[in-house]
Enzyme design. Structure first.
Site, mmCIF file in Angstrom:
data_model
loop_
_atom_site.group_PDB
_atom_site.id
_atom_site.type_symbol
_atom_site.label_atom_id
_atom_site.label_comp_id
_atom_site.label_asym_id
_atom_site.label_seq_id
_atom_site.Cartn_x
_atom_site.Cartn_y
_atom_site.Cartn_z
ATOM 1 N N SER A 186 47.320 -0.680 20.904
ATOM 2 C CA SER A 186 48.285 0.283 20.373
ATOM 3 C C SER A 186 48.121 1.696 20.909
ATOM 4 C CB SER A 186 48.211 0.301 18.847
ATOM 5 O OG SER A 186 46.882 0.464 18.411
ATOM 6 N N HIS A 214 52.205 -4.843 18.220
ATOM 7 C CA HIS A 214 53.040 -4.027 19.114
ATOM 8 C C HIS A 214 53.758 -4.871 20.156
ATOM 9 C CE1 HIS A 214 52.190 0.143 17.917
ATOM 10 N NE2 HIS A 214 51.015 -0.335 17.519
ATOM 11 N N LYS A 245 56.892 -2.473 12.674
ATOM 12 C CA LYS A 245 57.083 -1.749 13.933
ATOM 13 C C LYS A 245 58.464 -2.080 14.491
ATOM 14 C CE LYS A 245 52.317 -0.731 14.299
ATOM 15 N NZ LYS A 245 51.005 -1.362 14.297
HETATM 16 C C1 LIG Z 1 49.981 -1.257 13.305
HETATM 17 C C2 LIG Z 1 49.020 -2.360 13.481
HETATM 18 C C3 LIG Z 1 48.605 -3.109 12.383
HETATM 19 C C4 LIG Z 1 49.009 -2.759 10.986
HETATM 20 O O1 LIG Z 1 50.324 -3.144 10.705
HETATM 21 P P1 LIG Z 1 51.014 -2.604 9.364
HETATM 22 O O2 LIG Z 1 52.112 -3.561 9.138
HETATM 23 O O3 LIG Z 1 51.481 -1.226 9.638
HETATM 24 O O4 LIG Z 1 49.989 -2.656 8.291
HETATM 25 C C5 LIG Z 1 47.761 -4.184 12.599
HETATM 26 N N1 LIG Z 1 47.336 -4.489 13.838
HETATM 27 C C6 LIG Z 1 47.700 -3.776 14.924
HETATM 28 C C7 LIG Z 1 47.201 -4.170 16.270
HETATM 29 C C8 LIG Z 1 48.553 -2.688 14.778
HETATM 30 O O5 LIG Z 1 48.912 -1.986 15.837
#
Ligand SMILES: *Cc1c(COP(=O)(O)O)cnc(C)c1O
Length: 398
Positions: A186, A214, A245
């Site tokens: 990320s 992502h 996301k």
């Molecule tokens: C953003 C992210 C999460 C968390 O996701 P949420 O739905 O915002 O809790 C978990 N793993 C990775 C790799 C992320 O980038």
């Protein structure tokens, strides 16, 4: 007993002061508008360059309408955890559609991607197992592994040779081996070498877990994710992800075999001990999956925007790391410089948050630009001109 009110948390104030001094204090800004290309942030209209709303779905009219309709029919709250009285037809519809979209046998939703990691990982990994993690895995994966009693080790970031060394060294010494990696990293935007990881897992009889937070809605045909991107259907054991996301809402997902999902329904602690996803969230996610299933238009526009932006930033002389995705880290190094850069961008009308330790390693502070399908060509030009101005002013580019 103390007669006066004591400040027992005084040490925290000292810690906060220290953070400010070294430029690691995160100034949390407040939005007063829907997500989109432009936002109202702390009362000022700014170009949005830092949300994960990759496809512009967070305020998509069809999705907003779907959430409203679901509220009229089912109310708002789920009322219970999934295993008691919180499983609605909506949840099952979403899970079926997500599994189909990702080409998996089955899927189960969690309240967030974070929750999916801290729920699924301990449910699968026992005391006598070994967890093998990429060095740069997301915090929620790390926390998930900390909730197990398994042994843990890491391999060098995205490095199959290092992973092979770790597998050779540990093969036969544990009940089971688990390899866990982010799909897209990320903070840097690079993609895990999943075909090599899967091949090694097959060679050493290890179980693979990939967090595609992502990658969903970004990689693969029409945003079907990293497994689709590499054509690895049926060869990744556990796919974890988020609905917050590219999908634009909130929620988590685990996809894989029916057996995996059946097990998580029995032993995933956030399924058993935390209430289900809410009605409007689930309905909105169903609509988001439908939109993505119908057309790749948004995903195509996202990539086109990302290509344009990254090429121009490079031409301007910025170091944008080694991203392979729309995530565009503008590397600044020193934490105070990153904070100052972010402040100047905001003053000039561009919202780009500085990312500093502990989110990224010390001395590798950056502005992480998140390109979206919601940006128009003109928006990108405004952003580029502002980056150029601030970059020159702060001596980052010539
Ligand atoms: C953003 C992210 C999460 C968390 O996701 P949420 O739905 O915002 O809790 C978990 N793993 C990775 C790799 C992320 O980038």
């Amino acid at each position: 007993m103390a007669k006066h009110k004591q400040n027992k948390l005084a040490w925290l104030q000292e810690e906060l002061d220290d953070l400010r001094e070294v430029g690691r204090y995160t100034n949390i800004r407040t939005l007063d508008s829907p997500q989109g290309a432009w936002l109202v942030v702390d009362g000022k209209k700014v170009l949005n360059f830092c949300s994960n709303n990759y496809l512009g779905l967070a305020n998509h009219p069809r999705i907003v309408q779907a959430a409203k309709a679901a509220i009229d029919r089912y109310g708002v709250g789920p009322g219970a955890v999934r295993t008691i009285a919180g499983t609605m037809t909506l949840h099952e519809t979403l899970e079926r559609k997500l599994a189909e979209f990702k080409g998996a046998d089955a899927a189960i939703t969690f309240q967030s991607g974070f929750s999916a990691n801290i729920g699924a990982i301990p449910a699968l990994i026992g005391d006598n197992d070994l967890i093998i993690s990429d060095r740069l895995n997301h915090a929620s994966i790390i926390d998930g592994t900390r909730l197990t009693k398994a042994a843990r080790t890491i391999y060098e970031h995205a490095d199959p040779a290092s992973l092979r060394d770790v597998l050779e060294m540990n093969y036969g010494q544990y009940q089971r081996l688990f390899i866990i990696t982010d799909g897209v990293f990320s903070m840097d935007g690079d993609i895990a070498p999943l075909p090599q990881i899967v091949a090694l897992a097959e060679e050493f009889n290890a179980i693979t877990i990939v967090d595609d937070a992502h990658g969903e809605g970004v990689l693969g045909r029409g945003g079907r994710g990293i497994v689709d991107h590499f054509g690895l259907h049926g060869r990744v054991d556990v796919e974890i992800g988020t609905l917050s996301k590219a999908f634009g809402v909130v929620g988590g997902i685990v996809a894989g075999s029916q057996t995996l999902v059946d097990w998580l329904k029995q032993r995933g602690r956030p399924i058993l001990f935390s209430s289900a996803m809410t009605v409007p969230d689930v309905a909105a996610c169903i609509e988001a999956v439908d939109i993505l299933s119908e057309s790749s238009e948004l995903v195509d526009r996202l990539w086109e925007n990302a290509r344009t932006f990254k090429a121009e930033m490079q031409r301007l002389g910025f170091d944008i790391g080694h991203s392979q995705t729309p995530i565009t880290p503008v590397m600044l190094g020193e934490e105070r410089l990153a904070q100052q850069f972010s402040r100047r961008l905001y003053e000039e009308g561009v919202f780009g948050t500085a990312i500093t330790f502990p989110t990224v390693p010390r001395g590798m502070a950056r502005i992480r630009v998140m390109i979206s399908a919601a940006h128009s060509q003109e928006d990108l030009e405004v952003g580029l001109a502002t980056f150029r101005k601030v970059g020159q002013e702060l001596g980052v580019i010539d």
